[in-house]
Design a protein around this motif. Structure first.
Motif, PDB file in Angstrom:
ATOM      1  N   LEU A 180      51.665  43.043  32.405  1.00 14.91           N
ATOM      2  CA  LEU A 180      50.668  43.489  33.433  1.00 14.91           C
ATOM      3  C   LEU A 180      49.380  43.915  32.942  1.00 14.91           C
ATOM      4  O   LEU A 180      48.267  43.674  33.676  1.00 14.91           O
ATOM      5  N   ALA A 240      52.555  48.330  40.303  1.00 11.96           N
ATOM      6  CA  ALA A 240      53.639  47.976  39.072  1.00 11.96           C
ATOM      7  C   ALA A 240      53.091  48.370  37.942  1.00 11.96           C
ATOM      8  O   ALA A 240      53.509  49.001  37.091  1.00 11.96           O
ATOM      9  N   GLN A 241      51.864  48.117  37.694  1.00 11.98           N
ATOM     10  CA  GLN A 241      51.054  48.398  36.269  1.00 11.98           C
ATOM     11  C   GLN A 241      50.901  49.991  36.152  1.00 11.98           C
ATOM     12  O   GLN A 241      51.368  50.643  35.178  1.00 11.98           O
ATOM     13  N   SER A 278      54.769  51.536  35.830  1.00 17.17           N
ATOM     14  CA  SER A 278      55.180  51.332  34.578  1.00 17.17           C
ATOM     15  C   SER A 278      54.366  52.229  33.716  1.00 17.17           C
ATOM     16  O   SER A 278      54.946  52.628  32.720  1.00 17.17           O
ATOM     17  N   ILE A 327      57.219  44.626  30.450  1.00 15.58           N
ATOM     18  CA  ILE A 327      56.578  44.466  31.590  1.00 15.58           C
ATOM     19  C   ILE A 327      55.345  44.902  31.759  1.00 15.58           C
ATOM     20  O   ILE A 327      54.219  44.430  32.092  1.00 15.58           O
ATOM     21  N   HIS A 328      54.903  46.040  31.219  1.00 13.66           N
ATOM     22  CA  HIS A 328      53.657  46.702  31.062  1.00 13.66           C
ATOM     23  C   HIS A 328      52.877  46.075  30.304  1.00 13.66           C
ATOM     24  O   HIS A 328      51.649  45.808  30.531  1.00 13.66           O
ATOM     25  N   THR A 339      50.327  39.862  46.328  1.00 12.59           N
ATOM     26  CA  THR A 339      50.626  39.863  44.817  1.00 12.59           C
ATOM     27  C   THR A 339      49.755  40.868  44.180  1.00 12.59           C
ATOM     28  O   THR A 339      50.185  41.734  43.413  1.00 12.59           O
ATOM     29  N   ASP A 340      48.326  40.928  44.373  1.00 13.71           N
ATOM     30  CA  ASP A 340      47.497  41.477  43.656  1.00 13.71           C
ATOM     31  C   ASP A 340      47.803  43.151  43.634  1.00 13.71           C
ATOM     32  O   ASP A 340      47.944  43.933  42.871  1.00 13.71           O
ATOM     33  N   ARG A 355      46.321  41.787  31.624  1.00 11.71           N
ATOM     34  CA  ARG A 355      45.400  40.999  32.531  1.00 11.71           C
ATOM     35  C   ARG A 355      44.158  41.837  32.641  1.00 11.71           C
ATOM     36  O   ARG A 355      43.082  41.287  32.890  1.00 11.71           O
ATOM     37  N   VAL A 372      51.057  43.900  41.958  1.00 10.05           N
ATOM     38  CA  VAL A 372      50.909  43.777  40.260  1.00 10.05           C
ATOM     39  C   VAL A 372      50.153  45.206  39.947  1.00 10.05           C
ATOM     40  O   VAL A 372      50.663  45.940  39.069  1.00 10.05           O
ATOM     41  N   ASP A 373      49.204  45.733  40.956  1.00  7.26           N
ATOM     42  CA  ASP A 373      48.567  46.917  40.545  1.00  7.26           C
ATOM     43  C   ASP A 373      49.397  48.071  40.573  1.00  7.26           C
ATOM     44  O   ASP A 373      49.251  48.821  39.547  1.00  7.26           O
ATOM     45  N   GLU A 380      42.346  41.421  43.763  1.00  2.48           N
ATOM     46  CA  GLU A 380      41.891  41.862  42.249  1.00  2.48           C
ATOM     47  C   GLU A 380      40.382  41.653  42.299  1.00  2.48           C
ATOM     48  O   GLU A 380      39.717  42.388  41.340  1.00  2.48           O
TER      49      GLU A 380
END
Ligand code: HEM
Ligand code: SF4
Ligand code: SF4
Ligand code: FES
Lengths: 249, 238
Positions: B84, B25-26, B29, B80-81, B18-19, B87, B22-23, A201
């Motif tokens: 995410l 998935a964002q 989505s 979910i969107h 994770t990052d 953030r 998450v990115d 990030e």
């Protein structure tokens, strides 16, 4: 007779106890081919020797004269006053530490970046003084030349909301720096090693895609293209990786 | 401080992906939601062709369990969107102030667009909930009921003490524009972040699509009011 310019200039010297941030107007006459760099120097010579700002090369090479010109990060030496209205503002770049008035310390920020991005060619090859340098394909050379043009002016960092609100974000210049080594065949790092540097990030996945960097880079580096390349590459690399971590609970 | 940061990274190594997830998935989505939104608008716009087609599609939704699966899935996707995407939004007051000041000072187009996206997200979040609540409460969908709803003048379908306000039309026009703006520029942002196309050409293509979709939405809303006007008083509920 040129136009009468009024430059509304940010003034604050953190080293003078009790000094308060304020805007101060300077008036001067515009002349043919005047850049903001020339104008500021005239002010410092003829009106106010205490005005602080940085410059070295006056040719868009050293990257020291970046500032907010009418709100936008630009190089003072590459900005013609004729492009500006007769009254405009100049302010120091945000994000970086203020030295005084328009001068900021980009050096510390970029030094930290070099270390975090491990911005040097990683190779195990022994350097042989006597051998001829290995030749590089012209195409590769040109590809590397393009991200390599970054002069570390900090415009893309100052323009980026993400960099403004997330102090650890490496910025477009940082991602572009990693891109420069990623496409350099001499750098022997694996994708996993690049991922470790930037696959998070604070690095490539922190970019929101606001494109202020792409629009405002004074060297016209195609940052959108380079940033997207790194993102794709790091996503592909990351998906293949297998991390073994420390169990903390 | 540097050392502490490195130690953090080392300890958290097991979360090294994770990052990335998450990115991804964002973005995924976002793509799915915009796909849903555009499909949804095309479906609604069938009312312009004929109420019959609209009704048949709506019956189809139930018959093939598209509604039973699709609606919960979409709700889940929206949750979910939001989780995410938030953030990335400036959530601290300090961040909002910096964002607003920088956007205003630089007057940079894409930055302003993003500020608009964060603001429109709030509208979409609240309005999508209201919209779903109302639609699901009156399931199944039929042209006549939808027309009556669009044309009604208040939440209770009655005047508010003699004051008639075209509540739903106003609601839907704002919702439509906020949704299309948010989603359309969202897709632009995803493509800019991952893609290799020239962003200015792409921007114009997406703006074109968005204008078409908003146009379809407006046409559908207009058709609904026309249908409502021709229904017998009180409406015929099929
Ligand atoms: C139909 C509903 C929605 C659609 C089609 C949609 C679509 C999108 C898309 C495509 C993006 C870009 C994602 C990315 O850059 O990876 C986005 C960003 C965003 N969305 Fe939504 N969204 C919807 C609803 C919502 C709701 C209800 C909220 C919150 C209340 C929300 C909050 C946000 C925020 C804050 C961003 C900016 C994130 C960023 O800049 O990275 N969205 N949206
Ligand atoms: S990428 Fe461009 S804007 Fe950013 S520091 Fe380098 S030259 Fe300046
Ligand atoms: S695209 Fe936006 S968020 Fe990403 S580095 Fe450039 S200005 Fe910052
Ligand atoms: S003075 Fe060197 S870049 Fe402007």
């Amino acid at each position: 007779m040129g136009r009468q310019l009024t430059i509304s200039c940010f003034r604050y010297n953190p080293n003078i106890p009790g000094d308060k941030p304020r805007m101060q107007d300077y008036k001067l006459e515009e002349h043919e081919g005047m850049t903001l760099f020339v104008a500021l120097n005239e002010i410092r010579e003829k009106q106010d020797p205490t005005l602080m700002f940085d410059f070295v090369c006056r040719a868009a090479i050293c990257g020291s004269c970046a500032m907010l010109i009418n709100g936008r990060p630009r190089l003072a030496c590459k900005t013609m006053t004729s492009m500006l209205p007769s009254r405009f503002t100049v302010m120091p770049l945000p994000v970086f530490k203020l030295i005084g008035d328009l001068a900021v310390d980009t050096g510390t920020w970029f030094r930290d970046l070099q270390i975090r991005a491990e911005a040097w060619v990683h190779t195990n090859k022994k350097f042989d003084f006597n051998a001829l340098e290995v030749r590089m394909e012209n195409k590769t050379c040109e590809e590397i030349y393009d991200p390599e043009q970054c002069i570390e002016c900090g415009c893309c960092v100052a323009a980026c909301i993400t960099a403004n609100i997330r102090p650890d974000f490496i910025g477009a210049t940082g991602i572009n720096r990693v891109y420069r080594f990623l496409i350099d065949p001499r750098d022997e790092r694996s994708n996993a090693e690049y991922y470790e540097v930037i696959g998070n990030e604070d690095g490539t996945f922190g970019c929101v895609g606001l494109m202020a960097c792409d629009d405002l880079c004074p060297k016209d580096i195609p940052l959108q293209q380079n940033l997207a390349y790194v993102r794709r590459k790091m996503a592909a690399a990351g998906l293949k990786l297998d991390f073994k971590g420390v169990k903390t609970s | 401080m540097e050392l502490a940061k490195n130690l953090q990274t080392t300890i958290n190594r097991s979360y090294g992906k994770t990052d990335l997830y998450v990115d991804l998935a964002q973005s995924i989505s976002g793509v799915l939601l915009i796909g849903f939104l555009w499909m949804h608008m095309l479906f609604v716009a069938t009312i312009v062709v004929s109420p019959d087609l609209f009704n048949r599609l709506s019956i189809g939704l139930d018959e093939y369990y598209l509604a039973q699966v699709g609606i919960p899935a979409t709700i889940l996707l929206i949750i979910i969107h939001i989780f995410l995407a938030l953030r990335r939004a400036p959530v601290r007051l300090r961040d909002m102030r910096i964002t607003y000041r920088m956007a205003k000072m630089m007057n940079h187009f894409d930055t302003w667009i993003w500020v608009g996206q964060v603001v429109s997200a709030l509208f979409v979040g609240v309005m999508a909930s209201i919209h779903l609540w109302i639609i699901l409460g009156a399931w199944p969908l039929r042209a006549a009921t939808s027309a009556m709803r669009v044309a009604s003048t208040g939440p209770a379908d009655h005047t508010w003490g003699g004051f008639a306000f075209p509540f739903f039309i106003v609601f839907y026009v704002i919702f439509l524009i906020a949704g299309e703006y948010h989603g359309g520029f969202g897709l632009y942002r995803i493509l800019v972040k991952w893609g290799w196309w020239d962003r200015h050409t792409m921007g114009w293509v997406l703006k074109g699509i968005t204008v078409v979709i908003v146009g379809l939405g407006i046409a559908a809303l207009y058709t609904f009011t026309q249908i409502a006007a021709n229904l017998p008083a009180g409406g015929v509920i099929q």
